[in-house]
Design a protein around this motif. Structure first.
Motif, PDB file in Angstrom:
ATOM      1  N   TRP A   1       0.833  -1.211   0.000  1.00 51.91           N
ATOM      2  CA  TRP A   1       0.000   0.000   0.000  1.00 51.91           C
ATOM      3  C   TRP A   1       0.861   1.252   0.000  1.00 51.91           C
ATOM      4  CZ3 TRP A   1      -0.370   3.635   4.098  1.00 51.91           C
ATOM      5  CH2 TRP A   1      -1.317   4.637   3.901  1.00 51.91           C
ATOM      6  N   ARG A   2       2.003   1.209   0.718  1.00 56.47           N
ATOM      7  CA  ARG A   2       2.856   2.400   0.810  1.00 56.47           C
ATOM      8  C   ARG A   2       3.443   2.781  -0.542  1.00 56.47           C
ATOM      9  NH1 ARG A   2       4.267   3.574   6.072  1.00 56.47           N
ATOM     10  NH2 ARG A   2       4.870   5.567   5.219  1.00 56.47           N
ATOM     11  N   ILE A   3       3.603   1.817  -1.460  1.00 59.22           N
ATOM     12  CA  ILE A   3       4.216   2.126  -2.763  1.00 59.22           C
ATOM     13  C   ILE A   3       3.210   2.087  -3.904  1.00 59.22           C
ATOM     14  CG2 ILE A   3       6.561   1.458  -2.133  1.00 59.22           C
ATOM     15  CD1 ILE A   3       6.082  -1.287  -3.242  1.00 59.22           C
ATOM     16  N   THR A   4       1.915   1.918  -3.588  1.00 60.57           N
ATOM     17  CA  THR A   4       0.899   1.892  -4.639  1.00 60.57           C
ATOM     18  C   THR A   4      -0.276   2.801  -4.279  1.00 60.57           C
ATOM     19  OG1 THR A   4      -0.088  -0.097  -3.649  1.00 60.57           O
ATOM     20  CG2 THR A   4       1.522  -0.425  -5.417  1.00 60.57           C
ATOM     21  N   GLY A   5      -1.158   2.304  -3.422  1.00 63.82           N
ATOM     22  CA  GLY A   5      -2.364   3.054  -3.092  1.00 63.82           C
ATOM     23  C   GLY A   5      -2.113   4.356  -2.368  1.00 63.82           C
TER      24      GLY A   5
ATOM     25  N   GLY B   1      13.104 -11.857  -7.996  1.00 68.47           N
ATOM     26  CA  GLY B   1      11.860 -12.268  -7.353  1.00 68.47           C
ATOM     27  C   GLY B   1      10.620 -11.664  -7.965  1.00 68.47           C
ATOM     28  N   LEU B   2      10.774 -10.941  -9.086  1.00 64.19           N
ATOM     29  CA  LEU B   2       9.638 -10.384  -9.817  1.00 64.19           C
ATOM     30  C   LEU B   2       9.373 -11.275 -11.032  1.00 64.19           C
ATOM     31  CD1 LEU B   2      10.635  -6.601  -9.799  1.00 64.19           C
ATOM     32  CD2 LEU B   2       9.135  -7.796  -8.202  1.00 64.19           C
ATOM     33  N   HIS B   3       8.136 -11.702 -11.213  1.00 67.70           N
ATOM     34  CA  HIS B   3       7.836 -12.670 -12.274  1.00 67.70           C
ATOM     35  C   HIS B   3       7.182 -12.040 -13.493  1.00 67.70           C
ATOM     36  CE1 HIS B   3       9.135 -16.079  -9.883  1.00 67.70           C
ATOM     37  NE2 HIS B   3       8.507 -15.529  -8.865  1.00 67.70           N
ATOM     38  N   GLN B   4       6.170 -11.217 -13.296  1.00 73.54           N
ATOM     39  CA  GLN B   4       5.527 -10.538 -14.412  1.00 73.54           C
ATOM     40  C   GLN B   4       5.134  -9.123 -14.004  1.00 73.54           C
ATOM     41  OE1 GLN B   4       3.969 -13.725 -13.626  1.00 73.54           O
ATOM     42  NE2 GLN B   4       5.205 -14.830 -15.137  1.00 73.54           N
ATOM     43  N   VAL B   5       5.129  -8.236 -14.994  1.00 76.71           N
ATOM     44  CA  VAL B   5       4.669  -6.862 -14.784  1.00 76.71           C
ATOM     45  C   VAL B   5       3.723  -6.509 -15.924  1.00 76.71           C
ATOM     46  CG1 VAL B   5       5.307  -4.430 -14.579  1.00 76.71           C
ATOM     47  CG2 VAL B   5       6.824  -6.201 -13.651  1.00 76.71           C
ATOM     48  N   TRP B   6       2.544  -5.998 -15.570  1.00 73.34           N
ATOM     49  CA  TRP B   6       1.583  -5.516 -16.551  1.00 73.34           C
ATOM     50  C   TRP B   6       1.363  -4.019 -16.345  1.00 73.34           C
ATOM     51  CZ3 TRP B   6       1.055  -9.996 -13.799  1.00 73.34           C
ATOM     52  CH2 TRP B   6       0.886 -11.189 -14.511  1.00 73.34           C
ATOM     53  N   VAL B   7       1.311  -3.275 -17.427  1.00 74.21           N
ATOM     54  CA  VAL B   7       0.979  -1.857 -17.397  1.00 74.21           C
ATOM     55  C   VAL B   7      -0.212  -1.642 -18.311  1.00 74.21           C
ATOM     56  CG1 VAL B   7       1.747   0.492 -17.888  1.00 74.21           C
ATOM     57  CG2 VAL B   7       3.353  -1.161 -16.919  1.00 74.21           C
TER      58      VAL B   7
ATOM     59  N   SER C   1       6.883  -7.211 -18.911  1.00 70.38           N
ATOM     60  CA  SER C   1       8.044  -7.979 -18.468  1.00 70.38           C
ATOM     61  C   SER C   1       7.581  -9.310 -17.921  1.00 70.38           C
ATOM     62  CB  SER C   1       8.828  -7.222 -17.394  1.00 70.38           C
ATOM     63  OG  SER C   1       9.874  -8.031 -16.869  1.00 70.38           O
ATOM     64  N   ASP C   2       8.328 -10.372 -18.292  1.00 74.86           N
ATOM     65  CA  ASP C   2       8.005 -11.683 -17.751  1.00 74.86           C
ATOM     66  C   ASP C   2       9.026 -12.152 -16.723  1.00 74.86           C
ATOM     67  OD1 ASP C   2      10.227 -12.308 -19.228  1.00 74.86           O
ATOM     68  OD2 ASP C   2       9.266 -13.817 -20.483  1.00 74.86           O
ATOM     69  N   GLY C   3       9.827 -11.210 -16.224  1.00 80.38           N
ATOM     70  CA  GLY C   3      10.831 -11.551 -15.228  1.00 80.38           C
ATOM     71  C   GLY C   3      12.161 -11.960 -15.802  1.00 80.38           C
ATOM     72  N   ASN C   4      12.225 -12.191 -17.107  1.00 82.48           N
ATOM     73  CA  ASN C   4      13.463 -12.585 -17.767  1.00 82.48           C
ATOM     74  C   ASN C   4      13.930 -11.547 -18.781  1.00 82.48           C
ATOM     75  OD1 ASN C   4      13.668 -15.221 -16.545  1.00 82.48           O
ATOM     76  ND2 ASN C   4      11.912 -15.810 -17.822  1.00 82.48           N
ATOM     77  N   GLY C   5      13.364 -10.360 -18.651  1.00 81.23           N
ATOM     78  CA  GLY C   5      13.719  -9.305 -19.594  1.00 81.23           C
ATOM     79  C   GLY C   5      12.909  -9.339 -20.867  1.00 81.23           C
ATOM     80  N   ASP C   6      11.958 -10.297 -20.936  1.00 79.65           N
ATOM     81  CA  ASP C   6      11.126 -10.396 -22.126  1.00 79.65           C
ATOM     82  C   ASP C   6       9.711  -9.958 -21.792  1.00 79.65           C
ATOM     83  OD1 ASP C   6      13.214 -11.509 -23.634  1.00 79.65           O
ATOM     84  OD2 ASP C   6      12.808 -13.480 -22.762  1.00 79.65           O
ATOM     85  N   GLY C   7       8.992  -9.519 -22.781  1.00 78.72           N
ATOM     86  CA  GLY C   7       7.615  -9.109 -22.567  1.00 78.72           C
ATOM     87  C   GLY C   7       7.121  -8.332 -23.769  1.00 78.72           C
ATOM     88  N   GLY C   8       6.078  -7.591 -23.570  1.00 81.24           N
ATOM     89  CA  GLY C   8       5.476  -6.872 -24.668  1.00 81.24           C
ATOM     90  C   GLY C   8       6.072  -5.512 -24.928  1.00 81.24           C
ATOM     91  N   GLY C   9       7.156  -5.142 -24.260  1.00 80.17           N
ATOM     92  CA  GLY C   9       7.743  -3.823 -24.473  1.00 80.17           C
ATOM     93  C   GLY C   9       7.059  -2.768 -23.634  1.00 80.17           C
TER      94      GLY C   9
ATOM     95  N   ALA D   1      -5.219  -1.711 -15.186  1.00 80.59           N
ATOM     96  CA  ALA D   1      -4.643  -2.991 -14.769  1.00 80.59           C
ATOM     97  C   ALA D   1      -3.122  -2.898 -14.709  1.00 80.59           C
ATOM     98  CB  ALA D   1      -5.089  -4.094 -15.722  1.00 80.59           C
ATOM     99  N   ASP D   2      -2.620  -2.188 -13.707  1.00 77.57           N
ATOM    100  CA  ASP D   2      -1.188  -2.131 -13.421  1.00 77.57           C
ATOM    101  C   ASP D   2      -0.919  -3.172 -12.345  1.00 77.57           C
ATOM    102  OD1 ASP D   2      -1.035   0.008 -15.156  1.00 77.57           O
ATOM    103  OD2 ASP D   2      -1.071   1.519 -13.572  1.00 77.57           O
ATOM    104  N   LEU D   3      -0.219  -4.249 -12.690  1.00 78.60           N
ATOM    105  CA  LEU D   3      -0.071  -5.381 -11.785  1.00 78.60           C
ATOM    106  C   LEU D   3       1.365  -5.891 -11.791  1.00 78.60           C
ATOM    107  CD1 LEU D   3      -3.249  -7.304 -12.998  1.00 78.60           C
ATOM    108  CD2 LEU D   3      -3.063  -5.974 -10.881  1.00 78.60           C
ATOM    109  N   VAL D   4       1.793  -6.408 -10.651  1.00 74.45           N
ATOM    110  CA  VAL D   4       3.103  -7.042 -10.524  1.00 74.45           C
ATOM    111  C   VAL D   4       2.917  -8.379  -9.835  1.00 74.45           C
ATOM    112  CG1 VAL D   4       5.423  -6.896  -9.532  1.00 74.45           C
ATOM    113  CG2 VAL D   4       4.302  -4.827 -10.370  1.00 74.45           C
ATOM    114  N   ALA D   5       3.437  -9.450 -10.432  1.00 73.53           N
ATOM    115  CA  ALA D   5       3.446 -10.763  -9.796  1.00 73.53           C
ATOM    116  C   ALA D   5       4.836 -10.980  -9.213  1.00 73.53           C
ATOM    117  CB  ALA D   5       3.115 -11.854 -10.807  1.00 73.53           C
ATOM    118  N   LEU D   6       4.914 -11.161  -7.904  1.00 73.63           N
ATOM    119  CA  LEU D   6       6.209 -11.299  -7.235  1.00 73.63           C
ATOM    120  C   LEU D   6       6.163 -12.429  -6.217  1.00 73.63           C
ATOM    121  CD1 LEU D   6       6.048  -9.931  -4.116  1.00 73.63           C
ATOM    122  CD2 LEU D   6       5.731  -7.891  -5.506  1.00 73.63           C
ATOM    123  N   ASP D   7       7.356 -12.871  -5.835  1.00 73.86           N
ATOM    124  CA  ASP D   7       7.499 -13.899  -4.802  1.00 73.86           C
ATOM    125  C   ASP D   7       7.950 -13.215  -3.521  1.00 73.86           C
ATOM    126  OD1 ASP D   7       8.117 -15.976  -3.135  1.00 73.86           O
ATOM    127  OD2 ASP D   7       9.477 -16.986  -4.519  1.00 73.86           O
TER     128      ASP D   7
END
Length: 239
Positions: free
Chosen positions: A141-145, A199-205, A211-219, A165-171
């Protein structure tokens, strides 16, 4: 003095005595707050003991350590100086106070001297997992909401119907910060520091995978506006 002439001064015992006297009068931080950050000649010292500790180990003044290490490196050594926010107890109190808004100053400046871009993953690694100062939910919440509410940014900072839909999947058990790296990818080969996270797996903006956590994604999400044009942004992905 010109850079090429400085080494002879740093070797001169008389110059060092004058510099020591100046440091006593004007050095506000203390040698226990100065560390060797980058060195080719003494890699074992990088991110190691402070100059105060190294001086004690060697039986010399910390200023002598500063000069000797730099001279061994052809004056290419980089030192790190802690100037503020190093009292863990005070910081923990600030973090627990919901009136404190997290953020950075000089963001994007001094790129060759520091990189605080990973403050959010450091928060989750250190202040949540390692010290338990904040719960995972409160830290997120401190870094988002929290900043979205304070700055009045509509549709951001929450996972809710109708929001972007700004989302981050993390461990939570693995998220953290890696060592800073120096890269030379600015114009004319200029250098800057970068810091990566793990420890970050996917990022959606806006609903787009960037980003899929490996430097790959939709740009990068969004649309580049050229020549002062007024083309509209693409439709945002929403929840």
């Amino acid at each position: 003095m010109p850079a090429a002439e400085r080494a002879r001064f740093y070797r001169d015992p008389a110059w060092r005595e004058r510099a020591r006297a100046d440091a006593v009068r004007q050095w506000h931080y203390g040698w226990d707050k100065v560390f060797v950050q980058e060195t080719a000649a003494h890699p074992e010292l990088a991110d190691g003991p402070s100059l105060a500790e190294l001086g004690s180990q060697r039986g010399v003044d910390p200023l002598d350590v500063l000069c000797d290490v730099a001279l061994d490196d052809g004056l290419q050594t980089r030192f790190r100086v802690v100037v503020a926010n190093d009292d863990a107890e005070s910081l923990a109190g600030l973090l627990r106070d919901d009136r404190t808004l997290l953020g950075l100053s000089d963001a994007g400046a001094h790129a060759s001297q520091l990189c605080d871009a990973v403050f959010s993953t450091y928060l989750l690694e250190h202040w949540v997992r390692e010290t338990g100062t904040l719960s995972l939910e409160k830290a997120i919440w401190r870094i988002t909401g929290h900043p979205a509410a304070v700055f009045g940014i509509p549709g951001r900072g929450r996972v809710a119907p109708g929001y972007y839909a700004d989302l981050v999947a993390l461990d939570p058990a693995a998220v953290g910060v890696e060592q800073m790296e120096r890269v030379h990818d600015l114009p004319a080969g200029a250098d800057r520091l970068i810091a990566r996270s793990h420890g970050l797996h996917q990022v959606w903006v806006n609903g787009e995978l960037v980003s899929d956590g490996n430097g790959d994604g939709g740009g990068r999400a969004g649309r580049l506006i050229r020549d002062g044009g007024t083309s509209a942004a693409p439709a945002a992905g929403q929840l």
